[in-house]
Write a protein that holds these residues in place. Sequence first.
Motif, mmCIF file in Angstrom:
data_model
loop_
_atom_site.group_PDB
_atom_site.id
_atom_site.type_symbol
_atom_site.label_atom_id
_atom_site.label_comp_id
_atom_site.label_asym_id
_atom_site.label_seq_id
_atom_site.Cartn_x
_atom_site.Cartn_y
_atom_site.Cartn_z
ATOM 1 N N ALA A 137 0.835 -1.202 0.000
ATOM 2 C CA ALA A 137 0.000 0.000 0.000
ATOM 3 C C ALA A 137 0.869 1.250 0.000
ATOM 4 N N VAL A 138 0.237 2.360 -0.389
ATOM 5 C CA VAL A 138 0.857 3.691 -0.359
ATOM 6 C C VAL A 138 -0.053 4.582 0.477
ATOM 7 N N ALA A 139 0.457 5.120 1.566
ATOM 8 C CA ALA A 139 -0.348 5.958 2.459
ATOM 9 C C ALA A 139 -0.118 7.432 2.163
ATOM 10 N N GLY A 140 -1.156 8.240 2.368
ATOM 11 C CA GLY A 140 -1.023 9.680 2.194
ATOM 12 C C GLY A 140 -0.874 10.421 3.508
ATOM 13 N N THR A 141 -1.302 9.770 4.593
ATOM 14 C CA THR A 141 -1.180 10.359 5.918
ATOM 15 C C THR A 141 0.150 9.965 6.537
ATOM 16 N N SER A 142 0.793 10.914 7.184
ATOM 17 C CA SER A 142 2.038 10.619 7.888
ATOM 18 C C SER A 142 1.960 11.140 9.311
ATOM 19 N N PHE A 143 1.864 10.221 10.285
ATOM 20 C CA PHE A 143 1.873 10.600 11.688
ATOM 21 C C PHE A 143 3.285 10.922 12.174
ATOM 22 N N TYR A 144 4.281 10.429 11.437
ATOM 23 C CA TYR A 144 5.672 10.505 11.874
ATOM 24 C C TYR A 144 6.442 11.628 11.196
ATOM 25 N N ILE A 160 -0.617 1.120 8.239
ATOM 26 C CA ILE A 160 -1.315 1.656 7.080
ATOM 27 C C ILE A 160 -2.337 2.696 7.543
ATOM 28 N N PRO A 161 -1.953 3.974 7.587
ATOM 29 C CA PRO A 161 -2.955 5.013 7.859
ATOM 30 C C PRO A 161 -3.919 5.089 6.670
ATOM 31 N N CYS A 162 -5.184 4.813 6.915
ATOM 32 C CA CYS A 162 -6.153 4.683 5.816
ATOM 33 C C CYS A 162 -6.909 5.972 5.522
ATOM 34 N N TRP A 163 -6.302 7.103 5.816
ATOM 35 C CA TRP A 163 -6.935 8.387 5.520
ATOM 36 C C TRP A 163 -6.369 8.932 4.221
ATOM 37 N N GLY A 164 -6.760 8.328 3.141
ATOM 38 C CA GLY A 164 -6.205 8.670 1.842
ATOM 39 C C GLY A 164 -5.035 7.763 1.555
ATOM 40 N N TRP A 165 -5.243 6.812 0.672
ATOM 41 C CA TRP A 165 -4.207 5.824 0.407
ATOM 42 C C TRP A 165 -4.410 5.237 -0.984
ATOM 43 N N ALA A 166 -3.503 4.372 -1.372
ATOM 44 C CA ALA A 166 -3.586 3.752 -2.701
ATOM 45 C C ALA A 166 -3.028 2.345 -2.615
ATOM 46 N N THR A 167 -3.468 1.499 -3.533
ATOM 47 C CA THR A 167 -2.949 0.140 -3.563
ATOM 48 C C THR A 167 -3.228 -0.490 -4.920
ATOM 49 N N ASN A 209 -8.703 -10.005 18.267
ATOM 50 C CA ASN A 209 -9.666 -10.937 18.852
ATOM 51 C C ASN A 209 -11.077 -10.369 18.776
ATOM 52 N N MET A 210 -11.213 -9.072 19.009
ATOM 53 C CA MET A 210 -12.527 -8.430 18.922
ATOM 54 C C MET A 210 -13.028 -8.379 17.481
ATOM 55 N N VAL A 211 -12.108 -8.144 16.543
ATOM 56 C CA VAL A 211 -12.484 -8.165 15.129
ATOM 57 C C VAL A 211 -12.976 -9.553 14.746
ATOM 58 N N LYS A 212 -12.248 -10.560 15.165
ATOM 59 C CA LYS A 212 -12.606 -11.952 14.839
ATOM 60 C C LYS A 212 -13.958 -12.326 15.438
ATOM 61 N N ALA A 213 -14.247 -11.768 16.627
ATOM 62 C CA ALA A 213 -15.508 -12.066 17.303
ATOM 63 C C ALA A 213 -16.664 -11.218 16.786
ATOM 64 N N GLY A 214 -16.375 -10.310 15.824
ATOM 65 C CA GLY A 214 -17.416 -9.469 15.257
ATOM 66 C C GLY A 214 -17.842 -8.321 16.149
ATOM 67 N N LYS A 215 -16.973 -7.920 17.081
ATOM 68 C CA LYS A 215 -17.304 -6.849 18.020
ATOM 69 C C LYS A 215 -16.827 -5.474 17.558
ATOM 70 N N ILE A 216 -16.060 -5.415 16.470
ATOM 71 C CA ILE A 216 -15.605 -4.140 15.919
ATOM 72 C C ILE A 216 -16.007 -4.070 14.459
ATOM 73 N N ASP A 217 -16.793 -3.052 14.103
ATOM 74 C CA ASP A 217 -17.275 -2.893 12.723
ATOM 75 C C ASP A 217 -16.259 -2.062 11.934
ATOM 76 N N SER A 218 -15.122 -2.670 11.629
ATOM 77 C CA SER A 218 -14.043 -1.948 10.945
ATOM 78 C C SER A 218 -13.457 -2.811 9.838
ATOM 79 N N TRP A 219 -13.237 -2.196 8.695
ATOM 80 C CA TRP A 219 -12.524 -2.864 7.607
ATOM 81 C C TRP A 219 -11.023 -2.612 7.711
ATOM 82 N N ALA A 220 -10.636 -1.536 8.401
ATOM 83 C CA ALA A 220 -9.233 -1.123 8.455
ATOM 84 C C ALA A 220 -8.389 -2.064 9.302
ATOM 85 N N TYR A 221 -8.934 -2.549 10.410
ATOM 86 C CA TYR A 221 -8.174 -3.498 11.233
ATOM 87 C C TYR A 221 -7.910 -4.805 10.484
#
Length: 333
Positions: A137-144, A160-167, A209-221
């Motif tokens: 991936a190519v990220a557009g956000t840089s925290f660092y 992978i900061p997913c606030w504007g990216w490419a792949t 573990n929470m993602v696997k259990a369906g407790k987090i509605d996120s595609w990014a994780y």
Amino acid sequence: MNLNNHKSKTQTNTAVLFLIFNRKETTAKVFEMIRKAKPSRLYVAADGARTYKKNEDIKTIKVREIATKVDWPCEVKTLFRNQNLGCKKAISEAINWFFDHEEQGIILEDDCVPHIDFFSYCHNLLERYKKNDNILAVAGTSFYSNQLPQETSYYFSKYIPCWGWATWRRAWNHYKNDISFWPEWSGSHHWSNFTPDKVERIYWERIFNMVKAGKIDSWAYPWTASIWYNGGLVACPSVNLVSNIGFGIDSTHTNNQNNKISNMPVRELGILKHPTKIERSLEADIWIFNNIYGGKNLRFPYNWIFFPSRVLRYIYRNLKKLISKSIKNKSTT
């Protein structure tokens, strides 16, 4: 290559996927930057309105109008849902749809405003690394970015900061929405070697573990986990190229308006200077975990100092979920 000279081109040939929902103000700001880049192909995907949210159907219609008001030569494709799928399913399926048509491309959400250099930066790196299976991936956000000496235009990270990216399609093919590999991988030496820092390992094990259990509605994780499982690297710019302006009460995941990564300023990238080696910056990743993901606060003595606030945030998040669930149940009865 000087990205400023690249601005003079009338149109970018890299396709853009624009992910929208119900916020017309932020959508308009992001669309204005897309309009300046003039992509030759624009894909617009929108989740359906939630039935328990008053007037949300009207808001989604207005947002769709804003995001498709194209006044430059451009092929426009739309994926507009009639029913609400939720963040995880709606976005991941929209990206699937995008890569059914494209080999590579840029992905922007409705609250992530890019600098104009973001488009040419993504275009150049997509071309440069399109046959390199190590770069996913190519990220557009840089925290660092404030910590980096400006010797190169980007560095390589596991994050992978997913606030504007490419792949690329070849990279997105690794995505597993249900992280089916996690139960076996989490008990392997590969996982423990990948996360030698015990604090970091426990942090991500809890989330996955929470993602696997369906407790987090996120595609990014799941995307993060998929990149790590496949040993991928992410190119991150040495200056921040995308600002997330969507923090607030209307946001699905970014509610705290005072968050230090909210509304981060963007800067011109300038002359594109490539790193001489493709290797992960351990220094950057350690800093990002400690300062962006809160790893520093999980270590002694900060873990004791911030324990009460963590408990309060936990209670707040769960109360919010219960209230939302209650509203949904009332709307269906």
